[in-house]
Design a protein around this motif. Structure first.
Motif, PDB file in Angstrom:
ATOM      1  N   GLY A 156     -39.826 -51.044  -8.772  1.00 12.90           N
ATOM      2  CA  GLY A 156     -39.785 -50.155  -7.615  1.00 12.90           C
ATOM      3  C   GLY A 156     -40.660 -50.676  -6.483  1.00 12.90           C
ATOM      4  N   ILE A 157     -41.837 -51.194  -6.825  1.00 16.94           N
ATOM      5  CA  ILE A 157     -42.751 -51.754  -5.826  1.00 16.94           C
ATOM      6  C   ILE A 157     -42.149 -53.011  -5.187  1.00 16.94           C
ATOM      7  CG2 ILE A 157     -44.986 -52.910  -5.534  1.00 16.94           C
ATOM      8  CD1 ILE A 157     -46.051 -50.991  -7.730  1.00 16.94           C
ATOM      9  N   GLN A 216     -41.531 -53.428  -1.229  1.00 12.27           N
ATOM     10  CA  GLN A 216     -42.103 -54.513  -0.431  1.00 12.27           C
ATOM     11  C   GLN A 216     -41.024 -55.224   0.393  1.00 12.27           C
ATOM     12  OE1 GLN A 216     -43.852 -56.890  -3.550  1.00 12.27           O
ATOM     13  NE2 GLN A 216     -45.903 -56.052  -3.217  1.00 12.27           N
ATOM     14  N   ARG A 217     -39.933 -55.577  -0.258  1.00 10.19           N
ATOM     15  CA  ARG A 217     -38.883 -56.353   0.405  1.00 10.19           C
ATOM     16  C   ARG A 217     -38.212 -55.561   1.528  1.00 10.19           C
ATOM     17  NH1 ARG A 217     -36.953 -60.981  -1.898  1.00 10.19           N
ATOM     18  NH2 ARG A 217     -34.875 -60.576  -1.068  1.00 10.19           N
ATOM     19  N   ILE A 218     -37.850 -54.302   1.248  1.00 12.99           N
ATOM     20  CA  ILE A 218     -37.153 -53.495   2.255  1.00 12.99           C
ATOM     21  C   ILE A 218     -38.078 -53.158   3.414  1.00 12.99           C
ATOM     22  CG2 ILE A 218     -35.995 -51.288   2.689  1.00 12.99           C
ATOM     23  CD1 ILE A 218     -35.018 -51.418  -0.248  1.00 12.99           C
ATOM     24  N   LEU A 222     -38.453 -46.610  -0.019  1.00 11.55           N
ATOM     25  CA  LEU A 222     -38.763 -45.817  -1.210  1.00 11.55           C
ATOM     26  C   LEU A 222     -37.528 -45.463  -2.037  1.00 11.55           C
ATOM     27  CD1 LEU A 222     -41.496 -43.369   0.124  1.00 11.55           C
ATOM     28  CD2 LEU A 222     -41.783 -45.091  -1.662  1.00 11.55           C
ATOM     29  N   LEU A 223     -36.340 -45.658  -1.479  1.00  9.68           N
ATOM     30  CA  LEU A 223     -35.123 -45.284  -2.206  1.00  9.68           C
ATOM     31  C   LEU A 223     -34.979 -45.982  -3.559  1.00  9.68           C
ATOM     32  CD1 LEU A 223     -32.363 -44.913   0.547  1.00  9.68           C
ATOM     33  CD2 LEU A 223     -33.360 -43.120  -0.893  1.00  9.68           C
ATOM     34  N   PRO A 224     -35.195 -47.305  -3.638  1.00 10.66           N
ATOM     35  CA  PRO A 224     -35.099 -47.936  -4.964  1.00 10.66           C
ATOM     36  C   PRO A 224     -36.102 -47.377  -5.967  1.00 10.66           C
ATOM     37  CG  PRO A 224     -35.044 -49.593  -3.222  1.00 10.66           C
ATOM     38  CD  PRO A 224     -35.433 -48.308  -2.583  1.00 10.66           C
ATOM     39  N   SER A 225     -37.244 -46.890  -5.447  1.00 12.79           N
ATOM     40  CA  SER A 225     -38.243 -46.301  -6.336  1.00 12.79           C
ATOM     41  C   SER A 225     -37.702 -45.063  -7.027  1.00 12.79           C
ATOM     42  CB  SER A 225     -39.505 -45.942  -5.548  1.00 12.79           C
ATOM     43  OG  SER A 225     -40.110 -47.099  -5.020  1.00 12.79           O
TER      44      SER A 225
END
Length: 231
Positions: A99-100, A104-106, A117-120
């Motif tokens: 998730g982090i 970071q990438r987005i 934060l969506l992938p998190s």
């Protein structure tokens, strides 16, 4: 305290916790001491994601030891080598790190915190679906440690100031865990605030990279073996 000191404290409290869980389940104080371990590991992982030069290798190590540790963990938790109802804490750490990684990438490309934060949300949901140790709230704590540290650092608190404020998130985390699980034992996770606020951002003594990683499956196997001998 350096990261080495915190790792050593987490390792010792984890050993005490698992010794209590496997050999002395009737001794509650051992489990209470053990509540310090996961919050410290979660904090250190979030810090590691700040400082690592290669997130992909970092995540690969976590995933490798997740698979290595699964049979020992299954023996400890279910008494059998293959059990899909519960997954070891390395999977929790991996999902938190994943998730982090996407955060970071987005955020680097779009500067949009909500989008980052969506992938998190997906990683947290996966923690619950896969039934990893500490479930969705464990994954959420890791990501929260990182994101809050990132926000506070950029808000002018600096790295040291942010690192001292971030552990306070353990208060609502521990309260939520105790309420969600109906187990007041998890309130003792708040005690991890005490060593974490003394974190100085330094690495401390250098030891072989895989020593701390390997301790988790190794000590579980040893404790499980002892439990079979004394039955």
């Amino acid at each position: 305290m350096s990261s080495f000191s915190l790792k050593l404290l987490a390792l010792v409290t984890m050993l005490i916790d698992h010794t209590g869980g496997i050999l002395f389940p009737q001794v509650a104080v051992l489990r209470i001491i053990g509540r310090l371990a996961f919050p410290i590991y979660a904090f250190l992982l979030a810090q590691g994601c700040h400082f690592t030069h290669n997130m992909r290798k970092y995540l690969a190590r976590l995933l490798l030891f997740a698979f290595i540790s699964e049979i020992p963990y299954n023996l400890m938790s279910a008494g059998e080598p293959f059990f899909l109802g519960d997954q070891n804490v390395y999977f929790t750490l991996f999902l938190g790190g994943l998730g982090i990684y996407f955060y970071q990438r987005i955020k680097k490309k779009n500067h949009n915190v909500l989008l980052a934060l969506l992938p998190s949300v997906g990683a947290i949901a996966a923690g619950q679906l896969l039934q990893v140790d500490y479930r969705f709230y464990g994954v959420a704590l890791i990501i929260a440690f990182y994101v809050l540290n990132d926000w506070l650092g950029k808000a002018g608190f600096g790295t040291a100031g942010a690192s001292r404020l971030v552990p306070l998130i353990l208060v609502p985390f521990a309260l939520f865990m105790a309420w969600w699980l109906g187990n007041t034992l998890f309130l003792y996770a708040m005690l991890a605030i005490i060593p974490l606020v003394f974190y100085n951002g330094k690495k401390g003594p250098a030891l072989p990279k895989y020593l701390f990683y390997a301790f988790y499956p190794a000590h579980i196997l040893i404790l499980y073996g002892i439990s079979l001998l004394i039955k």
